[in-house]
Motif scaffolding. Structure first.
Motif, PDB file in Angstrom:
ATOM      1  N   ASP A  32      40.323  36.658  28.026  1.00  0.00           N
ATOM      2  CA  ASP A  32      39.389  35.770  27.361  1.00  0.00           C
ATOM      3  C   ASP A  32      38.006  35.951  27.993  1.00  0.00           C
ATOM      4  O   ASP A  32      37.836  36.641  28.992  1.00  0.00           O
ATOM      5  CB  ASP A  32      39.859  34.316  27.423  1.00  0.00           C
ATOM      6  CG  ASP A  32      39.875  33.734  28.818  1.00  0.00           C
ATOM      7  OD1 ASP A  32      39.546  34.450  29.776  1.00  0.00           O
ATOM      8  OD2 ASP A  32      40.208  32.553  28.940  1.00  0.00           O
ATOM      9  N   GLU A  33      37.005  35.352  27.399  1.00  0.00           N
ATOM     10  CA  GLU A  33      35.622  35.554  27.833  1.00  0.00           C
ATOM     11  C   GLU A  33      35.415  35.165  29.298  1.00  0.00           C
ATOM     12  O   GLU A  33      34.746  35.868  30.055  1.00  0.00           O
ATOM     13  CB  GLU A  33      34.691  34.725  26.948  1.00  0.00           C
ATOM     14  CG  GLU A  33      33.232  34.961  27.216  1.00  0.00           C
ATOM     15  CD  GLU A  33      32.348  34.185  26.259  1.00  0.00           C
ATOM     16  OE1 GLU A  33      31.247  33.798  26.687  1.00  0.00           O
ATOM     17  OE2 GLU A  33      32.757  33.963  25.116  1.00  0.00           O
ATOM     18  N   ARG A  34      35.998  34.065  29.723  1.00  0.00           N
ATOM     19  CA  ARG A  34      35.853  33.598  31.102  1.00  0.00           C
ATOM     20  C   ARG A  34      36.454  34.606  32.085  1.00  0.00           C
ATOM     21  O   ARG A  34      35.871  34.915  33.119  1.00  0.00           O
ATOM     22  CB  ARG A  34      36.514  32.235  31.237  1.00  0.00           C
ATOM     23  CG  ARG A  34      36.265  31.542  32.535  1.00  0.00           C
ATOM     24  CD  ARG A  34      36.812  30.154  32.535  1.00  0.00           C
ATOM     25  NE  ARG A  34      38.116  30.108  31.888  1.00  0.00           N
ATOM     26  CZ  ARG A  34      38.938  29.094  31.925  1.00  0.00           C
ATOM     27  NH1 ARG A  34      38.608  28.024  32.576  1.00  0.00           N
ATOM     28  NH2 ARG A  34      40.085  29.122  31.315  1.00  0.00           N
ATOM     29  N   ALA A  35      37.613  35.151  31.750  1.00  0.00           N
ATOM     30  CA  ALA A  35      38.259  36.134  32.610  1.00  0.00           C
ATOM     31  C   ALA A  35      37.458  37.433  32.653  1.00  0.00           C
ATOM     32  O   ALA A  35      37.369  38.077  33.697  1.00  0.00           O
ATOM     33  CB  ALA A  35      39.678  36.405  32.120  1.00  0.00           C
ATOM     34  N   GLN A  36      36.865  37.828  31.531  1.00  0.00           N
ATOM     35  CA  GLN A  36      36.042  39.032  31.498  1.00  0.00           C
ATOM     36  C   GLN A  36      34.820  38.883  32.398  1.00  0.00           C
ATOM     37  O   GLN A  36      34.463  39.804  33.128  1.00  0.00           O
ATOM     38  CB  GLN A  36      35.605  39.348  30.073  1.00  0.00           C
ATOM     39  CG  GLN A  36      36.728  39.856  29.203  1.00  0.00           C
ATOM     40  CD  GLN A  36      36.296  40.096  27.775  1.00  0.00           C
ATOM     41  OE1 GLN A  36      35.113  40.024  27.453  1.00  0.00           O
ATOM     42  NE2 GLN A  36      37.246  40.380  26.912  1.00  0.00           N
ATOM     43  N   LYS A  37      34.184  37.708  32.366  1.00  0.00           N
ATOM     44  CA  LYS A  37      33.017  37.464  33.228  1.00  0.00           C
ATOM     45  C   LYS A  37      33.410  37.522  34.699  1.00  0.00           C
ATOM     46  O   LYS A  37      32.710  38.105  35.518  1.00  0.00           O
ATOM     47  CB  LYS A  37      32.398  36.097  32.915  1.00  0.00           C
ATOM     48  CG  LYS A  37      31.635  36.071  31.618  1.00  0.00           C
ATOM     49  CD  LYS A  37      31.054  34.694  31.363  1.00  0.00           C
ATOM     50  CE  LYS A  37      30.368  34.631  30.025  1.00  0.00           C
ATOM     51  NZ  LYS A  37      29.841  33.288  29.748  1.00  0.00           N
ATOM     52  N   ALA A  38      34.549  36.942  35.047  1.00  0.00           N
ATOM     53  CA  ALA A  38      35.011  36.953  36.434  1.00  0.00           C
ATOM     54  C   ALA A  38      35.325  38.382  36.878  1.00  0.00           C
ATOM     55  O   ALA A  38      34.990  38.772  37.996  1.00  0.00           O
ATOM     56  CB  ALA A  38      36.250  36.067  36.578  1.00  0.00           C
TER      57      ALA A  38
END
Length: 56
Positions: A32-38
């Motif tokens: 998900d987007e949050r995991a990609q940013k991390a």
């Protein structure tokens, strides 16, 4: 137990064939987007630490 080991080996071979190696996190699930940013933040070099070392 032999059936499980054979199935597990087949699964591991399939992952390797698909390029899903431990270095690539062996994950088939889209992030998900949050995991990609991390993940991006984890992969970027720590410029703040590098700058401190250069100034000393």
């Amino acid at each position: 137990m032999k059936i499980i080991k054979k199935a597990w080996q087949h699964y591991c071979d399939w992952l390797d064939e698909m390029g899903l190696t431990p270095e690539n996190k062996r994950c088939c699930v889209p992030l998900d987007e949050r995991a990609q940013k991390a993940l991006r933040a984890e992969q970027q070099p720590d410029n703040a630490t590098d700058n401190k070392k250069a100034n000393k």
